[in-house]
Design a protein around this motif. Structure first.
Motif, PDB file in Angstrom:
ATOM      1  N   ASP A 171      -0.871   0.276  -8.143  1.00 60.97           N
ATOM      2  CA  ASP A 171      -2.106  -0.505  -8.266  1.00 60.97           C
ATOM      3  C   ASP A 171      -1.912  -1.934  -7.790  1.00 60.97           C
ATOM      4  O   ASP A 171      -2.782  -2.503  -7.121  1.00 60.97           O
ATOM      5  CB  ASP A 171      -2.613  -0.489  -9.711  1.00 60.97           C
TER       6      ASP A 171
ATOM      7  N   ARG B  39      -1.658  -1.937  -3.977  1.00 56.65           N
ATOM      8  CA  ARG B  39      -2.987  -1.771  -3.368  1.00 56.65           C
ATOM      9  C   ARG B  39      -3.776  -3.084  -3.431  1.00 56.65           C
ATOM     10  O   ARG B  39      -4.410  -3.480  -2.459  1.00 56.65           O
ATOM     11  CB  ARG B  39      -3.750  -0.652  -4.055  1.00 56.65           C
ATOM     12  N   ALA B  40      -3.717  -3.769  -4.564  1.00 55.70           N
ATOM     13  CA  ALA B  40      -4.422  -5.049  -4.705  1.00 55.70           C
ATOM     14  C   ALA B  40      -3.858  -6.086  -3.740  1.00 55.70           C
ATOM     15  O   ALA B  40      -4.612  -6.819  -3.093  1.00 55.70           O
ATOM     16  CB  ALA B  40      -4.330  -5.545  -6.143  1.00 55.70           C
ATOM     17  N   ASP B  41      -2.543  -6.131  -3.613  1.00 54.66           N
ATOM     18  CA  ASP B  41      -1.935  -7.085  -2.680  1.00 54.66           C
ATOM     19  C   ASP B  41      -2.277  -6.730  -1.234  1.00 54.66           C
ATOM     20  O   ASP B  41      -2.532  -7.623  -0.410  1.00 54.66           O
ATOM     21  CB  ASP B  41      -0.425  -7.140  -2.866  1.00 54.66           C
TER      22      ASP B  41
ATOM     23  N   GLU C 172      -4.998  -5.222  -0.246  1.00 53.24           N
ATOM     24  CA  GLU C 172      -6.410  -5.613  -0.079  1.00 53.24           C
ATOM     25  C   GLU C 172      -6.493  -7.111   0.229  1.00 53.24           C
ATOM     26  O   GLU C 172      -7.270  -7.526   1.090  1.00 53.24           O
ATOM     27  CB  GLU C 172      -7.220  -5.292  -1.336  1.00 53.24           C
ATOM     28  N   GLY C 173      -5.707  -7.910  -0.478  1.00 48.82           N
ATOM     29  CA  GLY C 173      -5.696  -9.347  -0.229  1.00 48.82           C
ATOM     30  C   GLY C 173      -5.205  -9.686   1.162  1.00 48.82           C
ATOM     31  O   GLY C 173      -5.783 -10.539   1.848  1.00 48.82           O
TER      32      GLY C 173
ATOM     33  N   MET D  17      -5.386  -7.822   3.753  1.00 48.60           N
ATOM     34  CA  MET D  17      -6.384  -7.365   4.725  1.00 48.60           C
ATOM     35  C   MET D  17      -7.499  -8.395   4.948  1.00 48.60           C
ATOM     36  O   MET D  17      -8.226  -8.311   5.938  1.00 48.60           O
ATOM     37  CB  MET D  17      -6.991  -6.033   4.274  1.00 48.60           C
ATOM     38  N   LEU D  18      -7.625  -9.348   4.050  1.00 51.33           N
ATOM     39  CA  LEU D  18      -8.679 -10.353   4.200  1.00 51.33           C
ATOM     40  C   LEU D  18      -8.466 -11.254   5.415  1.00 51.33           C
ATOM     41  O   LEU D  18      -9.405 -11.925   5.839  1.00 51.33           O
ATOM     42  CB  LEU D  18      -8.805 -11.190   2.925  1.00 51.33           C
TER      43      LEU D  18
ATOM     44  N   ARG E 253     -10.659  -4.531   9.804  1.00 52.87           N
ATOM     45  CA  ARG E 253     -10.434  -3.850   8.521  1.00 52.87           C
ATOM     46  C   ARG E 253     -10.918  -2.401   8.572  1.00 52.87           C
ATOM     47  O   ARG E 253     -10.235  -1.495   8.098  1.00 52.87           O
ATOM     48  CB  ARG E 253     -11.126  -4.604   7.377  1.00 52.87           C
TER      49      ARG E 253
ATOM     50  N   ARG F 250      -8.289   0.610   8.061  1.00 51.39           N
ATOM     51  CA  ARG F 250      -8.521   1.487   6.909  1.00 51.39           C
ATOM     52  C   ARG F 250      -8.671   2.943   7.359  1.00 51.39           C
ATOM     53  O   ARG F 250      -8.128   3.856   6.746  1.00 51.39           O
ATOM     54  CB  ARG F 250      -9.761   1.043   6.137  1.00 51.39           C
TER      55      ARG F 250
ATOM     56  N   TRP G 261      -6.853   4.864   4.508  1.00 55.19           N
ATOM     57  CA  TRP G 261      -6.801   3.987   3.339  1.00 55.19           C
ATOM     58  C   TRP G 261      -7.718   4.450   2.208  1.00 55.19           C
ATOM     59  O   TRP G 261      -7.331   4.436   1.043  1.00 55.19           O
ATOM     60  CB  TRP G 261      -7.194   2.582   3.798  1.00 55.19           C
ATOM     61  N   ASP G 262      -8.918   4.855   2.530  1.00 55.88           N
ATOM     62  CA  ASP G 262      -9.900   5.163   1.491  1.00 55.88           C
ATOM     63  C   ASP G 262      -9.893   6.610   1.032  1.00 55.88           C
ATOM     64  O   ASP G 262     -10.092   6.895  -0.145  1.00 55.88           O
ATOM     65  CB  ASP G 262     -11.308   4.788   1.968  1.00 55.88           C
TER      66      ASP G 262
END
Length: 100
Positions: free
Chosen positions: A25, A28-30, A32-33, A35-36, A43, A47, A52-53
């Motif tokens: 988790d 994944r959060a890192d 996502e960050g 990917m900004l 993106r 993805r 990714w999804d």
């Protein structure tokens, strides 16, 4: 998100430990960050190329058809995005996951 899981649920999911789930988790959060730094189209391409999804890795041609671009353009977008993601500052953020 709002779903409570028991230790029994984790064992039934293939023996994933709570620590592994937390680590996944956090990764994944890192990610996502990180990917900004990409444009919205970059993106989308990344993805979809890496599943990714939904876990489904998609070919350039499939993505191109869906976003109404040429496959070669999608390849260029992917290459540009990957160059951005190879930034040493971004890689340092993810270094601990690679070493774990």
């Amino acid at each position: 998100e709002g779903v409570s899981r028991t230790l029994g649920d984790l064992v039934e999911d293939g023996g994933v430990t709570p620590e592994e789930e937390v680590c996944r988790d956090l990764l994944r959060a890192d990610l996502e960050g990180v990917m900004l730094v990409l444009s919205p189209m970059e993106r989308v391409v990344i993805r979809r190329r890496f599943g990714w999804d939904d876990g489904e890795v998609q070919r350039h041609e499939r993505i191109a058809m869906d976003v109404r671009l040429e496959a070669q353009t999608v390849k260029k977008i992917e290459l540009r995005a990957m160059r951005k993601l190879r930034n040493p500052a971004l890689l340092r953020l993810l270094k601990d996951y690679v070493e774990a």
